[in-house]
Design a protein around this motif. Structure first.
Motif, PDB file in Angstrom:
ATOM      1  N   THR A   1      54.689  -1.378  87.920  1.00 28.04           N
ATOM      2  CA  THR A   1      53.457  -2.146  88.066  1.00 28.04           C
ATOM      3  C   THR A   1      52.856  -1.921  89.443  1.00 28.04           C
ATOM      4  OG1 THR A   1      54.526  -4.143  88.963  1.00 28.04           O
ATOM      5  CG2 THR A   1      54.375  -3.949  86.550  1.00 28.04           C
TER       6      THR A   1
ATOM      7  N   THR B   1      53.271   2.902  81.183  1.00 27.47           N
ATOM      8  CA  THR B   1      54.393   1.979  81.286  1.00 27.47           C
ATOM      9  C   THR B   1      54.273   0.854  80.262  1.00 27.47           C
ATOM     10  OG1 THR B   1      54.730   2.386  83.648  1.00 27.47           O
ATOM     11  CG2 THR B   1      55.559   0.311  82.782  1.00 27.47           C
TER      12      THR B   1
ATOM     13  N   PRO C   1      51.026  -3.254  84.622  1.00 26.22           N
ATOM     14  CA  PRO C   1      51.674  -1.995  84.227  1.00 26.22           C
ATOM     15  C   PRO C   1      50.716  -0.823  84.424  1.00 26.22           C
ATOM     16  CG  PRO C   1      52.093  -3.691  82.598  1.00 26.22           C
ATOM     17  CD  PRO C   1      51.068  -4.252  83.540  1.00 26.22           C
TER      18      PRO C   1
END
Length: 530
Positions: free
Chosen positions: A342, A364, A360
Motif C-alpha cells: 500500500t 496488489t 493497495p
C-alpha cells in the motif's frame, strides 16, 4: 536455486495479464550504458560513476567470478555499506546467473554464520572496515563452519583474512558484455533475509519478475521519470535499498546519490547539491531531516517525494514534514516478502497520507481475516522462503501471504496497520526478533525468566526492553545483559536499552506470556496488575 512456490499456473497468470514482463534486472543497466554511457549513474563519497563506468565494472566482476568457477544458481553474499561496490557486486551476481544475497552490515558473527551456512554461499564480499568493525576478521572467525565458502573478497585494504582484494578481482575481468545463456525472468536473483518472529532470519526468494513488477509499480505510483534523482540513505542490504537504490535508477537511466553513514546535516547537503527529488526511507530518516537546525538554510526544493515506511510513522510527523520539506510525504506498507502493498501519492489528501498507510497499489490484493490479520497477494510477492518448511505457516492454501500484521480499512479502501501478530520490534526500520534475544538471555545465570518487548521511542519508533525475573539471590543490571549479549556477538541494534524487573511474568491459562500487558507496562511505566 528454485522457488518452491513458483508454478506454471502462477507464471502464466502474471505473464498473461502483463504484470510479469520478462525483463532481466541487470538488463536495464546494460541498456542505460548503451543509450547514455556518460550519464551519471552513482554518486558515492564525492565521486560520480557514469553508466558506462558502472556497467563495465559489473562485466569485469562477473567475468572474473566466472573464471574462478562461480556459476549459475550459486549464491554470492555481500555485506557492504551504501557504496558503489555494492551495486557492482549485486548486478554482477545477477548477470552471472547467480543469486545476490545482501546482508546488512550491522549483523555480526551469530547472524552472519547462520545466513552463509543456510545459503551455502560460494563467495562473500565485505569491506575491510566500516564504522570501526573488522569484517574480514569476523568471516575468518566463522569460516571453519562454512565448508562451501570458497572465496572471501575484501573491499579496501586486504589482509591475511582475505582471499582476494576487490580491485584485484576486477582487474582479472573484462569490461565486455558477459553472455549468460539460458537465463530466464523467473530465475531467482535475490535471497534476502528478514528477521521476524523466529529466532533465525528467514531467507526470502525473489525473481527478476517480482522485483521488476515492484519497481514498475513504484515508478507509476510516484510518476517518476528521467528527470528524477534518487537519494538513498536506507541500507542497500535492505529491500528498500535493493529496489530503489540499486535497481530502479537504471530503469530510468537516472542518478542515485548514496549516503553510507546517516547524518541528517550531510543528507540535506547531498539533497541540495545533487537536486535529489525522490527517496524512500524509514521514520528516523524523515524525523532527522525535519528536526535538523540547518533545514531552513539549505535548498531542498528539488525534493518532491519522501515515501516513508519500515516503522510506525506518526501522523504529526507526516504533516510537519510535508510543510517543512515542501514535498509529498506519504506512508506506505510493505515487507521483504511483499515490498510495497500500500502507498499514497500527490492525488491523496494529507489526511489520508498522514493517518493511513495508503491504498493497495498496482495489482496488489488485500484481505482481512476475522482476527484482523492482513493478507496480501500479487505479482511482486516473493516466491517462498529458502527453507520450504517456513512456507506452510506463511501462506494460505489459496496463495495469500500472511503478513502477521493487524489492520483495518476505511470506507475509501485505505489501509491502516494497527498492530502486529508477529513478535518483532521495529527499531529505526530494523525488524528485531524478540525471541532471538530471549533465547540468549534465558541462558544468563542471573535470569530466571525473561520476555523482550518494544518500548516506544520518539526517534527510532521502538527500542528493545528486557523484562526480567531475576534468579533468587542474584542481581541483574542492564549492563550485565548487554555484556552477555555482546560477548555472544549479537548485532548492536538488538541489545536491550531498557530493563524492567518483575517478580513474575504475566501469563495466560496455557502458560503463554501476556506480552500485551508487558507492552502496556513498559509504555506507562506502571506495575503490571495482578
Amino acid at each position: 536455486m528454485r522457488a518452491t512456490r513458483l508454478d506454471a499456473a502462477l507464471a502464466r497468470r502474471h505473464t498473461e495479464d502483463g504484470a510479469w514482463a520478462g525483463n532481466l534486472v541487470d538488463g536495464y543497466l546494460a541498456a542505460a550504458a548503451t543509450a547514455t554511457p556518460d550519464a551519471v549513474a552513482v554518486v558515492d563519497r564525492e565521486r560520480s560513476w557514469s553508466y558506462g563506468d558502472l556497467d563495465g565494472a559489473v562485466n569485469r566482476l562477473a567475468s572474473a567470478l566466472r573464471a574462478r568457477g562461480v556459476g549459475p544458481g550459486e549464491v554470492v553474499s555481500w555485506m557492504l555499506p551504501n557504496r558503489v561496490e555494492a551495486l557492482i557486486v549485486h548486478h554482477a551476481a545477477i548477470r552471472l546467473g547467480t543469486v545476490s544475497n545482501p546482508i546488512i552490515p550491522i549483523y555480526r558473527h551469530h547472524e552472519t554464520r547462520f545466513i552463509l551456512r543456510q545459503a551455502r554461499s560460494a563467495v562473500m564480499v565485505v569491506p575491510d572496515e566500516f564504522r570501526g568493525f573488522d569484517y574480514p576478521q569476523m568471516v575468518a572467525d566463522i569460516r571453519d563452519d562454512l565448508p562451501e565458502l570458497r572465496t572471501v573478497v575484501v573491499v579496501g585494504a586486504s589482509g591475511p583474512a582475505a582471499d582476494m582484494a576487490f580491485e584485484d578481482l576486477l582487474d582479472e575481468g573484462r569490461p565486455d558484455p558477459v553472455p549468460t545463456p539460458g537465463r530466464d525472468a523467473d530465475d531467482i536473483v535475490l535471497l534476502l533475509y528478514t528477521s521476524g518472529t523466529t529466532s533465525s532470519p528467514k531467507g526470502a526468494l525473489h525473481s527478476h519478475n517480482t522485483l521488476d513488477h515492484e519497481n514498475r509499480s513504484i515508478i507509476e505510483l510516484y510518476g517518476l521519470s528521467g528527470a528524477d534523482v534518487v537519494f538513498m540513505p536506507s541500507p542497500v542490504g535492505h529491500i528498500i535499498g535493493v529496489l530503489y537504490g540499486m535497481q530502479l535508477p537504471a530503469m530510468l537511466g537516472i542518478p542515485v546519490v548514496l549516503l553510507d553513514v546517516w547524518e541528517p546535516g550531510r543528507a540535506l547537503q547531498l539533497i541540495a547539491a545533487h537536486r535529489c527529488s525522490f527517496t524512500v526511507a524509514a521514520t528516523p530518516f524523515l524525523a532527522g531531516l525535519v528536526r535538523h537546525p540547518s533545514l531552513d538554510e539549505i535548498d531542498v526544493s528539488a525534493l518532491r517525494v519522501f515515501a516513508c515506511g519500515g516503522a510506525d510513522v506518526p501522523p504529526d510527523l507526516v504533516r510537519s514534514a510535508t510543510d517543512a520539506l515542501g514535498c509529498t510525504v506519504s506512508r506506505g506498507y510493505g515487507s521483504t516478502e511483499y515490498p510495497t502493498a500500500t502507498g499514497s501519492n500527490t492525488t491523496d489528501d494529507l489526511v489520508k497520507r498522514s493517518r493511513t498507510d495508503g491504498r493497495p497499489i498496482g495489482r496488489t490484493e488485500i484481505r482481512l481475516e476475522t482476527d484482523g490479520e492482513l493478507l496480501v497477494r500479487g505479482p511482486e510477492m516473493f516466491l517462498g522462503y529458502l527453507d520450504p518448511a517456513l512456507n506452510d505457516d506463511a501462506f494460505t492454501a489459496d496463495g495469500w501471504f500472511r503478513t502477521g500484521d493487524l489492520a483495518r480499512t476505511d470506507a475509501d479502501g485505505y489501509v491502516e496497520i494497527t498492530g502486529r501478530k508477529k513478535d518483532i520490534i521495529i527499531r529505526g526500520g530494523e525488524n528485531i526478533s524478540a525471541k532471538e534475544i530471549e533465547d540468549q538471555l534465558f541462558e544468563h545465570p542471573a535470569v530466571a525468566d525473561v520476555a523482550v518487548v518494544a518500548t516506544p521511542d520518539a526517534v527510532l519508533g521502538e527500542r528493545v526492553c528486557a523484562v526480567v525475573v531475576p534468579t533468587p539471590g542474584r542481581a541483574v543490571t542492564l549492563d550485565d545483559l548487554v555484556a552477555w549479549l555482546t560477548a555472544r556477538r549479537i548485532a548492536r541494534q538488538k541489545l536491550p536499552e531498557r530493563l524492567v524487573l518483575l517478580d513474575d511474568l504475566p501469563r495466560n491459562a496455557s502458560g503463554k506470556v501476556q506480552k500485551f500487558r508487558l507492552r502496556d507496562l513498559v509504555a506507562s511505566s506502571q506495575p503490571v496488575p495482578s
